[in-house]
Design an enzyme around this catalytic site. Structure first.
Site, short mmCIF file in Angstrom:
data_model
loop_
_atom_site.label_atom_id
_atom_site.label_comp_id
_atom_site.label_asym_id
_atom_site.label_seq_id
_atom_site.Cartn_x
_atom_site.Cartn_y
_atom_site.Cartn_z
N ASP A 257 0.82 -1.21 0.00
CA ASP A 257 0.00 0.00 0.00
C ASP A 257 0.86 1.28 0.00
O ASP A 257 1.88 1.34 0.69
CB ASP A 257 -0.84 -0.04 1.29
CG ASP A 257 -1.97 0.95 1.28
OD1 ASP A 257 -2.05 1.74 0.33
OD2 ASP A 257 -2.77 0.90 2.23
N ASP B 99 -6.44 -6.69 -2.05
CA ASP B 99 -6.85 -6.48 -0.66
C ASP B 99 -8.29 -5.96 -0.59
O ASP B 99 -8.84 -5.46 -1.58
CB ASP B 99 -5.89 -5.48 -0.01
CG ASP B 99 -5.73 -5.68 1.48
OD1 ASP B 99 -6.62 -6.30 2.09
OD2 ASP B 99 -4.73 -5.20 2.04
N MET B 100 -8.88 -6.04 0.58
CA MET B 100 -10.25 -5.56 0.80
C MET B 100 -10.33 -5.25 2.29
O MET B 100 -10.47 -6.15 3.11
CB MET B 100 -11.20 -6.71 0.42
CG MET B 100 -12.64 -6.37 0.27
SD MET B 100 -13.54 -6.59 1.80
CE MET B 100 -15.22 -6.53 1.24
N ASN B 101 -10.20 -3.96 2.62
CA ASN B 101 -9.94 -3.61 4.01
C ASN B 101 -11.12 -3.09 4.81
O ASN B 101 -10.92 -2.49 5.87
CB ASN B 101 -8.80 -2.59 4.08
CG ASN B 101 -7.46 -3.27 4.08
OD1 ASN B 101 -7.30 -4.31 4.71
ND2 ASN B 101 -6.50 -2.73 3.36
N ASP C 97 -3.06 -10.57 9.40
CA ASP C 97 -2.07 -9.52 9.61
C ASP C 97 -1.21 -9.81 10.84
O ASP C 97 -0.24 -9.11 11.10
CB ASP C 97 -2.76 -8.16 9.79
CG ASP C 97 -3.15 -7.56 8.45
OD1 ASP C 97 -2.59 -7.98 7.43
OD2 ASP C 97 -4.03 -6.67 8.44
C1 GLA Z 1 -4.27 -4.86 5.00
C2 GLA Z 1 -3.40 -6.05 4.69
C3 GLA Z 1 -1.96 -5.73 5.02
C4 GLA Z 1 -1.52 -4.50 4.26
C5 GLA Z 1 -2.43 -3.34 4.56
C6 GLA Z 1 -2.12 -2.16 3.68
O1 GLA Z 1 -4.38 -4.65 6.36
O2 GLA Z 1 -3.83 -7.18 5.37
O3 GLA Z 1 -1.14 -6.83 4.74
O4 GLA Z 1 -1.52 -4.80 2.88
O5 GLA Z 1 -3.79 -3.69 4.34
O6 GLA Z 1 -2.95 -1.09 3.91
#
Ligand code: GLA
Length: 759
Positions: free
Chosen positions: A369, A480-482, A550
């Protein structure tokens, strides 16, 4: 593998390996569940449906139809006609009447397995479909004109049963589907515990086992994705079932959105397991001529405990679900810069990391990111997928070329489904985000969710990602999907279709990933969702690996990876060695242990290699060598759980055995050191009883953490029988969080030198 219909008995028998599934047609109308379990070589078992007992079938006792409906073991239960247990199907007519009834009309037995339109699903390996068979049962609600197709598939090399449901509106009016689950399994109780996988961010998929009680016990998600919190899985198992013994009935859903998995114990001590899309927030308008397909459910029965269930899931997913060309390939050892730099990087910093990584044998640099828009924190720029050339001190291609010159491949991070309120995209298209008019959408991590039900939004997202991939030599994408979904309102969707949005969103994600792997077939795709919130079989159809969590703390990972590996092959689990003190827990663990734990997954690093100690840098070289040695075995082998730290609170141990049983790798983690204690006896599994194995110990790294070698018993050569019944003795090690790998290689007879087996 066989599907047969015994007309006289009204019985369908589906058999594969040691598994049998029986379906009965009763009164020429009702589709009943007769049997699921170990194979029965007999056609005469329809009496198990108890239709010879009161309240009898409606043809014999019409005045008690309701009692029949509420006790008959249905293959697919419907709402509104007297079955008060969990229903799979609830339909509303245009006039607002709820309820339906399924009349059996006929069947078809097909070679192979039809694809599910727009949905990920298992498939035959043989393009001609020679390794699979499918039974289609046709049912109809005559009042609504609704056709219901129940599909059951089996594969020659698997004991799993695959179920899906398709609805077709053959009437002349639209109907509203308010609930469409994928599978239902009625059985007698006696299997008294429930096993689920639960958690949160940073501690995904912890196993939980509890007694089954009357009423409904459910795990679910209404978060728009499968979630950190619960997994679309449930198993009902014998009270005493363990890794090797006892009966287990498991269900898993190949889907990445809202789900409910449930077991219900009813008044007659019968159980009903169900799984499918969560009905909350769901409705689907089906116009005349339209079809709706529910996601596929996987049903697994094991009479040899959880271990066999696990291996059935692993083999099914490796052989019939994951399509990636990387499935049987060694994945490059990667270094991801997230925990190394977070948002604070530029090309020089990345190149310095890549250079040092290359020296140690690391094969790919992944830029996480922060490379796009003006994103120097998580407050902005999602949606603005153009390169921040100021930050990268040049174009992306220039950076990628420099990394390639260092001898590394290049990977990149995206979060395509999102938009930051502070972004050009949002300023241009505020209506592209999910929102309910009059309400400010809830922000999570300062971001909104794009309405992927809209084709123009999907096109934008796809082109944004594809343009970046077309612009440079990129080998890997982390998708990713946060954040989870809220305010799920589609500004382009009519009132009667708002209930379709959750599901249409998931279909949109699938369509995007399908386009991606079609245009970039050589791309290694890794799915991710704020760690492991979308670790599900649906995603595996597109990506061979998913970021597990994470939380990269080696000790926390024991429970996370144990729970994940309960269902998913080790080759799918994104696992990296990160720096200490760990950024999530603050815990300090030996570098060796971090390596051993990450070796049970796809393996890589998540640290600034230029800033760790010389010893750790050197150890990376060793770990990378070990990875190359063991990865084929870990990727392709059979997985056995030997001990669980979550249960014993002292140590963890698992084993991978090659399919030809010629080699095995045992990972042992001593979480807590115990003073004044004798060695620990570890009994291995899955070896050839009459085989001989040499215990290779040269890969064990000794050092400041103490002794720890298995004592050199038997000159290092053991019979398989001895290893499995007697076991090996592992000396206590000094220090908490220590670990050991034991590599066993088959030898022709005691005393001969090891011959390296195949992975
Ligand atoms: C998520 C992912 C991390 C990282 C962050 C970046 O939390 O799980 O590994 O890529 O986004 O914002």
């Amino acid at each position: 593998m066989e599907i047969v219909y015994r007309e006289e008995q009204g019985l369908f028998r589906l058999t594969s390996g040691n598994m049998e599934y029986g379906i009965g047609i009763v009164d020429g109308q009702y589709v009943g569940h007769v049997y699921f379990g170990k194979r029965i070589e007999d056609d005469g078992y329809t009496y198990l449906m108890r239709t010879g007992e009161a309240p009898y079938t409606p043809s014999a006792n019409k005045r008690e139809t309701g009692a029949f409906m509420d006790s008959f073991p249905f293959e697919y239960s419907v709402w509104g006609r007297g079955d008060y247990r969990e229903s799979c199907l609830m339909v509303k007519s245009p006039e607002g009447y709820r309820g339906c009834e399924l009349w059996y009309e006929g069947y078809r037995i097909l070679d192979g397995k039809p694809r599910l339109s727009g949905l990920p699903a298992t498939f035959c390996k043989d393009p001609e479909g020679g390794d699979g068979k499918t039974l289609e049962l046709y049912c109809k609600d005559k009042v609504l004109g609704l056709r219901v197709i129940l599909r059951y598939s089996i594969f020659a090399d698997s004991e799993a049963l695959l179920r899906s449901v398709e609805l077709v509106n053959e009437g002349d009016k639209r109907v509203c589907l308010e609930k469409v689950l994928s599978a239902c399994l009625d059985m007698d109780s006696g299997h008294e515990q429930v096993l689920t996988l639960n958690g949160s961010w940073g501690r995904e998929r912890h196993m939980e086992r509890r007694d089954l009680a009357y009423g409904k016990q459910q795990v679910s998600s209404v978060r728009g994705e499968t979630s950190h919190q619960e997994q679309p899985f449930m198993a009902v198992l014998d009270q005493n079932a363990d890794q090797d013994h006892g009966e287990v009935y498991a269900m898993h859903l190949i889907y990445s959105g809202n789900f409910a998995a449930q077991v219900e114990k009813s008044q007659y001590d019968s159980l009903r397991m169900t799984i499918g899309i969560h009905p909350e927030g769901f409705s689907w308008m089906l116009k005349p001529g339209e079809h709706f397909t529910a996601p596929e459910a996987v049903l697994v029965y094991s009479d040899e405990g959880l271990g066999k269930m696990t291996r059935t899931f692993h083999d099914l997913y490796r052989n019939h679900l994951i399509r990636s060309p990387y499935l049987h390939e060694k994945r490059p050892v990667l270094l991801n810069n997230w925990e190394a730099t977070y948002f604070d990087f530029n090309s020089d910093k990345l190149i310095a990391i890549a250079r040092e990584a290359g020296k140690r044998g690391i094969e790919m640099l992944v830029m996480d990111d922060g490379w796009f828009g003006c994103r120097d924190s998580d407050n902005s720029s999602l949606g603005d997928w153009f390169v921040n050339e100021e930050k990268l001190q040049g174009t992306l291609k220039e950076l990628v070329d420099r990394v390639r010159e260092e001898g590394l491949l290049f990977g990149i991070w995206f979060e395509p489904e999102m938009v930051s309120p502070n972004s050009l995209l949002y300023r241009q298209h505020p209506d592209w985000a999910f929102a309910v008019p009059g309400r400010d959408p809830v922000q999570i991590r300062a971001q909104y969710v794009l309405d992927l039900s809209r084709p123009e939004v999907r096109d934008y997202v796809f082109e944004a990602v594809a343009n970046i991939l077309r612009s440079a030599d990129i080998s890997y994408v982390k998708w990713d999907m946060n954040r989870q979904l809220t305010d799920v309102g589609g500004l382009c969707m009519g009132a009667e279709r708002q209930g379709e949005l959750f599901h249409r969103y998931v279909l949109g994600v699938y369509e995007l990933q399908e386009r991606l792997v079609t245009e970039f077939p050589g791309l290694l795709l890794e799915n991710c969702s704020a760690g492991g919130a979308r670790f599900d079989p649906g995603m595996l159809y597109y990506s061979p690996q998913i970021w597990c969590s994470d939380d990269t703390d080696a000790i926390e990972r024991l429970a996370i990876q144990e729970g994940t590996a309960l269902l998913y092959p080790l080759s799918t689990m994104g696992a990296h060695v990160s720096d200490c003190p760990n950024h999530v827990t603050g815990r300090v663990t030996p570098f060796t242990t971090r390596g051993h734990v990450a070796m049970a997954g796809t393996f890589g690093y998540e640290l600034d290699i230029t800033r760790i100690s010389r010893e750790d840098q050197k150890e990376i070289e060793e770990q990378v060598k070990q990875y190359h040695q063991f990865q084929p075995l870990v990727r392709e082998g059979d997985y056995f759980r030997i001990a669980s730290y979550s249960e014993n609170h002292l140590y963890d141990c698992w084993e991978v055995v090659s399919k030809d049983q010629r080699q095995a790798l045992v990972t042992y983690v001593q979480v807590l050191a115990r003073p004044n204690y004798h060695s620990r006896r570890i009994r291995l599994k899955g070896l050839r009883e009459d085989g001989w194995y040499r215990l290779e110990t040269e890969d064990l790294r000794m050092g400041e953490y103490g002794e720890g070698l298995a004592q050199p018993q038997n000159g290092g050569v053991y019979s398989g029988r001895l290893l499995m019944r007697g076991g090996i003795l592992v000396d206590p090690m000094k220090g908490d969080y220590t670990s050991r790998l034991f590599h066993l290689v088959s030898v022709d007879h005691p005393g001969s030198r090891g011959t390296k087996g195949q992975g």
